[in-house]
Design an enzyme around this catalytic site. Structure first.
Site: not given
Ligand code: UD1
Length: 417
Positions: A22-23, A92, A116, A121-123, A304, A326, A398
């Site tokens: 997936k990732n 995401r 999720c 979860r900043p960017i 994960d 994390i 997902r």
């Protein structure tokens, strides 16, 4: 939202074949638009994150042809339109369109990505990287305009080795003028997969898989054929299930070296694994001992798999401590797990949890709180006494390709309702 009903306690035997990661695929699909020829991606998993990325590609006027596990993307005629809030928020990984559109058009307009709710979860690191390449970022109410007259290579140091930021900067830099160096880059196998794919198209990326990635900008990327690597998190999920219920259960089409941290931890606990080149065969031993887990960036223990191994720890004798380094909010599944009879407690700072084992789990009505949290409940339901109903199952779909079919085939009793 659909639900699933699981009757627990069935032994699992046979083979589970792991799908594409997936990732990895969620980056490969947006990255295809950097190439104005046809790109073919194989071993594409059938997960809703892929469906959502396809919707964004169609919105941008790309042509897509998907046949089973092969996805053909023709972005020769794409238009640089704003990606709506609805589309941006679907997942995401929509954020990879930032780097990809910036690389192709030097201009992108979209909204903050979804994903999720497992922490802030900043960017900011993605945006700092784009700025270092010469882009200007205008942000207002979660809407982003990122544009540049020209992109120019630069030295970029990441304050944290973020997977998303590393890939996004790579996407923006492949066509920038000159040399970009990303220091303290993330080293996950998915990053190597994306770099190999871009190099197959003619990019010049070196060092992917180490903490320093060097990119020399090129003008043009040509067509390519590329295979998605096996999903290490899916493989890890099935390994954990196999440790609890497996009888000669083979987890096939996986890369054991991508899961060294998990394998080491399962071995420490007493799990019996026969490790092959691209598969692992597991037999339930049953008497496992408590172990401590600390999530770290690759090659450390993957966050994960943290929620999923926690279910395993309920079946290990003694007190296990799980430390999540994390994300700030990745223990939401434990409340649901406790409803099934687990004895878990989250410490005040929300960074550590204590799991007491062995506890007998029993069927209950529970709700998936997020993708991997949902998977942790599914594992619990498979080993519980009686029937469990899991609500909000869309989270699980997902990220896990044909999970109901794969588990049913080896002997699980699962029904979609
Ligand atoms: C990716 C994976 C996700 C996995 C995670 C960590 C995808 C689509 N998702 O997520 O499944 O859980 O890696 O292995 O590949 N951070 C910042 N600023 C940034 C970016 C990240 O502070 O600009 C922080 C995050 O808040 C988090 C940590 O860095 O605490 C890790 O994030 P990152 O590696 O970026 O994860 P994602 O790319 O979101």
């Amino acid at each position: 939202m659909p639900k699933i009903k699981i009757e627990g306690g069935h032994q699992l035997t046979g083979t589970i074949t792991v799908s594409g990661a997936k990732n990895s695929v969620v980056a490969l699909i947006p990255a295809a638009i950097l190439c104005d020829e046809i790109v073919t991606i194989s071993n594409v998993p059938n997960i809703t994150d892929v469906d959502d990325l396809e919707k964004i590609l169609l919105h941008l006027n790309a042509k897509i042809d998907r046949d089973k596990e092969e996805l053909v993307i023709d972005s020769s005629k794409i238009e640089n339109k704003e990606i709506t809030q609805e589309l941006s928020k679907k997942l995401r990984a929509s954020y990879y369109f930032m780097g990809a559109l910036l690389g192709r058009f030097k201009h992108v307009e979209m909204y903050f990505p979804g994903g999720c709710a497992i922490g802030a979860r900043p960017i900011n690191l993605h945006l700092k990287g784009f700025e270092a390449l010469g882009a200007k970022v205008i942000e207002e109410d979660n809407h982003f305009i990122i544009k540049a007259d020209k992109l120019k290579g630069n030295n970029i140091y990441l304050d944290f080795p973020s997977v998303g930021a590393t890939i996004n900067i790579m996407l923006a830099a492949v066509k920038a003028k000159g040399k970009t160096v990303i220091d303290n880059a993330a080293q996950e196998p998915e990053i190597v997969n994306v770099a190999t794919y871009l190099n197959n198209m003619g990019a010049k990326i070196k060092g992917a898989g180490t903490s320093t990635i060097t990119i020399i900008g090129v003008r043009h990327l040509h067509k390519c054929y590329h295979e998605v690597i096996p999903d290490r998190i899916e493989a890890g999920t099935y390994l954990i299930i196999a440790a609890l219920l497996g009888k000669n259960l083979k987890i096939d089409n996986m890369i054991p070296s991508h899961l060294e941290a998990l394998i080491a931890k399962l071995t420490e606990s007493g799990v019996d694994m026969e490790i092959g080149l691209d598969n692992i065969i597991v037999n339930k031993v049953g008497k496992y001992k408590a172990i401590d887990i600390k999530t770290l960036v690759y090659p450390g223990f993957p966050t994960d798999l943290q929620q999923i191994i926690t279910t395993f720890l309920t079946q290990c004798k003694g007190k296990s401590i799980v430390e999540e380094t994390i994300y700030e909010n990745r223990f939401q599944n434990l409340k649901e797990l406790n409803k099934m009879g687990a004895k878990t407690k989250v410490k005040k700072d929300n960074r550590k949890a204590i799991i007491k084992g062995v506890t007998k789990l029993k069927g209950a009505n529970v709700t998936a709180t997020d993708l991997r949290g949902g998977a942790s409940l599914l594992v619990a339901a498979l080993i519980a006494n009686g029937t469990t109903t899991i609500d909000n199952i869309s989270y699980i779909l997902r990220g896990y390709d044909k999970i109901i079919e794969k588990l049913t085939e080896v002997g699980a009793k699962i029904e979609l309702i």
